[in-house]
Design a protein around this motif. Structure first.
Motif, mmCIF file in Angstrom:
data_model
loop_
_atom_site.group_PDB
_atom_site.id
_atom_site.type_symbol
_atom_site.label_atom_id
_atom_site.label_comp_id
_atom_site.label_asym_id
_atom_site.label_seq_id
_atom_site.Cartn_x
_atom_site.Cartn_y
_atom_site.Cartn_z
ATOM 1 N N ASP A 113 1.338 -0.809 0.081
ATOM 2 C CA ASP A 113 -0.245 0.177 -0.159
ATOM 3 C C ASP A 113 1.087 1.600 0.017
ATOM 4 O OD1 ASP A 113 -2.070 -1.604 -0.365
ATOM 5 O OD2 ASP A 113 -1.925 -1.262 2.080
ATOM 6 N N ALA A 114 2.403 1.313 0.887
ATOM 7 C CA ALA A 114 2.456 2.475 1.018
ATOM 8 C C ALA A 114 3.591 3.205 -0.314
ATOM 9 C CB ALA A 114 3.488 1.873 2.049
ATOM 10 N N SER A 115 3.764 1.298 -0.995
ATOM 11 C CA SER A 115 4.861 1.789 -2.212
ATOM 12 C C SER A 115 3.830 2.366 -3.270
ATOM 13 C CB SER A 115 5.388 -0.205 -2.811
ATOM 14 O OG SER A 115 5.890 -0.031 -3.371
ATOM 15 N N LEU A 116 2.179 1.171 -3.498
ATOM 16 C CA LEU A 116 1.784 1.704 -4.308
ATOM 17 C C LEU A 116 1.257 3.232 -4.076
ATOM 18 C CD1 LEU A 116 -0.209 1.391 -6.970
ATOM 19 C CD2 LEU A 116 -2.197 0.588 -4.943
ATOM 20 N N GLY A 117 0.689 3.791 -3.529
ATOM 21 C CA GLY A 117 1.156 4.841 -2.869
ATOM 22 C C GLY A 117 2.016 6.086 -3.056
ATOM 23 N N ARG A 118 2.484 5.779 -2.750
ATOM 24 C CA ARG A 118 3.999 6.657 -3.847
ATOM 25 C C ARG A 118 3.908 6.394 -5.112
ATOM 26 N NH1 ARG A 118 9.740 6.692 -5.276
ATOM 27 N NH2 ARG A 118 10.227 8.429 -4.435
ATOM 28 N N TYR A 153 -6.624 7.640 -10.846
ATOM 29 C CA TYR A 153 -6.961 7.693 -9.890
ATOM 30 C C TYR A 153 -7.738 8.723 -8.941
ATOM 31 C CZ TYR A 153 -6.589 5.153 -5.049
ATOM 32 O OH TYR A 153 -6.989 4.468 -3.937
ATOM 33 N N SER A 154 -7.306 9.574 -9.136
ATOM 34 C CA SER A 154 -8.425 10.683 -8.832
ATOM 35 C C SER A 154 -9.873 10.451 -9.166
ATOM 36 C CB SER A 154 -7.934 11.437 -8.050
ATOM 37 O OG SER A 154 -7.101 12.535 -7.604
ATOM 38 N N ARG A 155 -9.737 10.525 -10.779
ATOM 39 C CA ARG A 155 -11.181 10.129 -11.578
ATOM 40 C C ARG A 155 -11.741 8.926 -11.152
ATOM 41 N NH1 ARG A 155 -11.095 7.257 -15.770
ATOM 42 N NH2 ARG A 155 -9.058 7.907 -16.234
ATOM 43 N N ILE A 156 -10.821 8.076 -10.968
ATOM 44 C CA ILE A 156 -12.000 7.161 -10.608
ATOM 45 C C ILE A 156 -12.085 6.565 -9.179
ATOM 46 C CG2 ILE A 156 -11.784 4.618 -10.061
ATOM 47 C CD1 ILE A 156 -9.354 4.098 -12.219
ATOM 48 N N LEU A 176 -8.907 -1.027 -11.497
ATOM 49 C CA LEU A 176 -7.548 -2.051 -11.915
ATOM 50 C C LEU A 176 -6.291 -2.182 -11.493
ATOM 51 C CD1 LEU A 176 -10.239 -5.145 -13.436
ATOM 52 C CD2 LEU A 176 -10.378 -4.618 -11.245
ATOM 53 N N SER A 177 -6.146 -1.401 -12.300
ATOM 54 C CA SER A 177 -4.454 -1.559 -13.039
ATOM 55 C C SER A 177 -4.338 -0.872 -11.796
ATOM 56 C CB SER A 177 -4.200 -0.512 -14.220
ATOM 57 O OG SER A 177 -4.597 0.359 -13.972
ATOM 58 N N LEU A 178 -4.919 0.060 -11.257
ATOM 59 C CA LEU A 178 -4.236 0.284 -10.044
ATOM 60 C C LEU A 178 -4.867 0.014 -8.637
ATOM 61 C CD1 LEU A 178 -4.594 4.117 -10.913
ATOM 62 C CD2 LEU A 178 -2.386 2.698 -10.919
ATOM 63 N N ALA A 208 -5.340 -6.390 -17.351
ATOM 64 C CA ALA A 208 -5.149 -4.731 -16.093
ATOM 65 C C ALA A 208 -5.044 -5.651 -14.853
ATOM 66 C CB ALA A 208 -6.632 -4.314 -16.153
ATOM 67 N N LEU A 209 -5.052 -6.578 -14.703
ATOM 68 C CA LEU A 209 -4.274 -6.858 -13.294
ATOM 69 C C LEU A 209 -3.021 -7.632 -13.985
ATOM 70 C CD1 LEU A 209 -7.236 -10.011 -12.563
ATOM 71 C CD2 LEU A 209 -7.200 -7.609 -11.809
ATOM 72 N N THR A 210 -3.011 -7.862 -14.873
ATOM 73 C CA THR A 210 -0.964 -8.358 -15.468
ATOM 74 C C THR A 210 -0.358 -6.962 -15.226
ATOM 75 O OG1 THR A 210 -1.795 -9.494 -17.147
ATOM 76 C CG2 THR A 210 0.120 -8.609 -17.597
ATOM 77 N N LEU A 211 -0.946 -5.837 -15.536
ATOM 78 C CA LEU A 211 -0.507 -4.211 -15.096
ATOM 79 C C LEU A 211 0.043 -4.133 -13.971
ATOM 80 C CD1 LEU A 211 -1.675 -1.796 -17.518
ATOM 81 C CD2 LEU A 211 0.455 -2.695 -17.667
ATOM 82 N N SER A 212 -0.945 -4.356 -13.069
ATOM 83 C CA SER A 212 -1.163 -4.208 -11.529
ATOM 84 C C SER A 212 -0.243 -5.497 -10.900
ATOM 85 C CB SER A 212 -2.593 -4.618 -11.352
ATOM 86 O OG SER A 212 -3.313 -4.944 -9.254
#
Length: 725
Positions: free
Chosen positions: A82-87, A99-102, A158-160, A192-196
């Motif tokens: 979560d920290a890594s994704l948030g950064r 992310y904000s739009r979604i 999904l990618s994020l 999308a899951l592959t990117l994630s």
């Protein structure tokens, strides 16, 4: 995206399953980059860890200690993720905006709601067919327009997405295997899951993709899932997630899976060499096609070139010859494509600036004429040829979309006659070899080309950890070299991949492959290939390593010609002339008809001072093969070493006057002239050698210092010669 050093230390601790150190490093990170939502979870996790630690110190033996410890480790990994994704999101304007739009949308992202939306779309599309014919098209356009917008948002979500729970993963897996969800939607979700997964390893998403690959009856979905779990693997966390290895081991019990993985590996190698293959097309094939085509590109469009009637009378065969050359060029390009080369990458890479490609999901969208932008374009051009070309052409989905939008821009500049034929479908496509577009191998290749185009062309691809990033060698692409597959059943497929790497001159990567072979696979072919790779790798191999390869090979096949030949040549290059002579002696006994081995034996004899013995054989060979310049070359040098300069010099004159003159002939003639007292002439020969070879003058002395000294030439004389060259 470059990872934060503090987070790297957290990941390193997790890789070592060191819970205490991982908690400390995460605390350090959150102190520097506060995240309130994670701080409270981290505090709770540390309290549980310290409680467990206190009980352990007091001597309490918890029978479930391993289970509890691993549970805490997994929770720490979720916090790290979560920290890594948030950064990552916070450090990217593009991802932050997405992310904000979604998140600002009034939409329920639960699995139940997503599945309901997807299944409703399928049923609504079917119900439209029951409407009156005059209402069907408008309703279908509106339905697909809404659906593609929803799928684009779902793709971004999904990618994020963060690390999933096992229950969320199971629910999505069920949806991806359900016949009530459209295949196109399933394919997009897998991408999308592959990117994630590539951005952040998630054992639950990894398991999902493995299961979809195993269980899906839809080849398009199945092949995307295969690419997904291969790209998303992360063996560095094997201690934390041993299930990853277990899932792979289960897959590899099926020989068909091993065969598909071999195909995928070779396809990936072709993918990353698309630009290299394009250089071949641009330098060798396209010039010939341009010289022989009958169209001319002008400022006003494309014009047909009228044939010269007089030229047709004077050279009636010219048309046939031109056509043969064009067919040969096209055939060469088609053969490259058949082998696996991405021959269209360069051309289509310039055609990705259309508004369609501004949406991330569209780079991975299977071609469909229902997309609003495609439908609008097709209505405006009304070309049956374009429809047929897109439906039957062997292009990846991304390039098909490029074709449609590019065609709209150029169609008005085509000759009127050509345009009319295209509009009515009378324009015939050139005959090409039949391709089964439903074959899983073809489906996979086209999907890989879609992913490659995204990674190399899309400006935002750098925000994702895709495997096509420009590094030295193949990097993550060479998944066969992963420890996941070491000692597995897949090892029986290593040879073909390694041979392919050698053919493509990817020697360093071939070396990585060879390092993954288990001891039981070190057979004769392994040692021979390793010897070849060692000689071409960027790092200079140790002499002992190269010799050891041939020695091991000869232990397995003592009289194998190629092994003996390589061993003798290697010994010679390392100035082990006596040993090399012994091997060439064996080669001449086993293969007396091959004069090259006998000639190399004479070179070894010359190097060991056995001049007269070598000359006896060389005179015979020269008598039998008077036109062979190599025989004359070795004979001349043996005569020089033996001090028979009057016999050697005429041979050098002949060699230097032949068409097969070698640059070393000037060098050796220089020695002969120098040793025989013709110093001025020797200087001229040495100067020609230096000019042609680009070598330093010092090489004149360094190459043959023992021989020069043996001829009675003193050190001052050597220096005078160097000063004169």
């Amino acid at each position: 995206m470059e990872r934060n050093e503090a987070l790297k230390r957290v990941l390193s601790a997790l890789s070592d399953c060191n819970l205490g150190l991982g908690l400390t490093e995460l605390s350090n990170y959150l102190a520097a980059w506060p995240m309130a939502s994670l701080q409270s979870q981290q505090d709770a996790l540390r309290n549980e860890y310290e409680l467990m630690l206190r009980y352990w110190k007091e001597g309490f033996r918890e029978p479930r200690l391993l289970e509890i410890y691993n549970g805490l480790l997994h929770r720490l990994y979720v916090l790290y993720a979560d920290a890594s994704l948030g950064r990552r999101i916070g450090g990217s304007a593009y991802l932050s905006s997405s992310y904000s739009r979604i998140m600002s949308q009034p939409r329920e992202w639960s699995v139940v709601n997503v599945r309901q939306e997807l299944e409703s779309f399928v049923s609504d599309a079917a119900l439209i067919d029951l409407e009156p014919s005059n209402k069907q098209e408008p309703q279908r356009e509106a339905l697909y327009g809404r659906h593609f917008e929803r799928m684009s948002n779902l793709f971004d979500y999904l990618s994020l997405s963060r690390v999933w729970s096992a229950s969320t993963s199971s629910a999505f897996e069920e949806m991806l295997l359900s016949p009530t969800v459209d295949s196109l939607d399933q394919q997009l979700i897998v991408s999308a899951l592959t990117l994630s997964l590539m951005n952040m390893f998630d054992i639950n998403k990894f398991r999902l993709l493995v299961h979809v690959y195993q269980r899906s009856s839809d080849d398009a979905v199945r092949e995307r899932a295969l690419v997904g779990w291969v790209f998303g693997r992360n063996y560095t966390l094997s201690g934390l997630f041993p299930e990853e290895q277990q899932l792979v081991d289960e897959l590899l019990t099926d020989e068909a899976v091993c065969h598909e993985l071999e195909e995928l590996q070779i396809q990936l190698i072709y993918c990353v060499q698309a630009e290299h293959d394009n250089e071949i097309i641009q330098s060798e094939i396209m010039p010939e096609l341009m010289r022989n085509n009958q169209l001319r590109i002008t400022r006003d469009g494309i014009e047909e070139v009228e044939e010269d009637a007089l030229d047709e009378i004077l050279h009636p065969e010219a048309d046939d010859e031109r056509m043969e050359r064009m067919e040969a060029s096209i055939s060469k390009m088609m053969n490259m494509q058949k082998e696996g080369s991405d021959i269209y990458f360069s051309g289509f890479s310039q055609m990705k600036r259309f508004p369609f490609f501004q949406q991330l999901s569209n780079w991975f969208l299977p071609y469909t004429s229902h997309h609003p932008l495609v439908l609008e374009t097709m209505k405006s051009v009304k070309s049956k040829f374009l429809e047929k070309f897109v439906d039957t052409g062997v292009f990846c989905n991304s390039d098909k979309y490029s074709l449609v939008f590019a065609y709209q821009q150029v169609v008005d500049r085509l000759p009127q006659s050509v345009r009319e034929m295209m509009e009515h479908g009378d324009f015939q496509l050139a005959d090409v070899a039949y391709v089964d577009v439903q074959n899983p191998t073809f489906i996979r290749r086209m999907y890989l080309q879609d992913v490659y185009r995204f990674s190399r062309i899309n400006h935002h691809a750098k925000e994702f950890d895709h495997p096509f990033k420009k590094d030295e060698g193949l990097g993550h692409i060479l998944f066969f070299a992963s420890p996941l597959f070491h000692g597995s059943r897949l090892e029986s497929h290593f040879n073909r991949v390694t041979a392919h790497l050698v053919r493509r001159k990817l020697y360093d990567d071939a070396g990585r492959m060879l390092n993954q072979y288990s001891e039981s696979s070190h057979d004769f072919n392994y040692y021979m290939v390793k010897a070849s790779v060692l000689q071409h790798q960027s790092d200079t191999p140790s002499p002992s390593a190269l010799l050891a390869c041939y020695e091991h090979a000869l232990q397995l096949k003592p009289e194998h010609e190629k092994a003996l030949q390589g061993y003798a040549r290697t010994l010679f290059s390392q100035e082990k002339y006596e040993e090399s002579l012994s091997v060439y002696d064996k080669l001449t006994t086993l293969y007396p008809e091959k004069k090259s081995y006998e000639l190399n034996k004479m070179v070894c004899m010359t190097k060991t001072g056995q001049y007269e013995g070598a000359l006896n054989t060389l005179f015979r060979l020269h008598y039998e093969l008077p036109a062979d310049d190599n025989v004359a070359r070795v004979l001349a040098w043996a005569l020089t070493c033996a001090g028979r300069y009057d016999q050697a010099l005429p041979l050098y004159e002949r060699l230097l006057g032949s068409e097969s003159v070698a640059v070393d002939d000037y060098l050796n003639q220089g020695y002969c002239l120098w040793f025989s007292g013709h110093v001025e002439s020797a200087i001229d020969s040495f100067r020609k050698y230096i000019a042609d070879s680009g070598e330093s003058p010092s090489v004149i002395i360094d190459n043959e210092r023992p021989l020069i000294t043996a001829k009675g030439i003193t050190y001052p004389e050597m220096m005078l010669m160097l000063g004169s060259i």
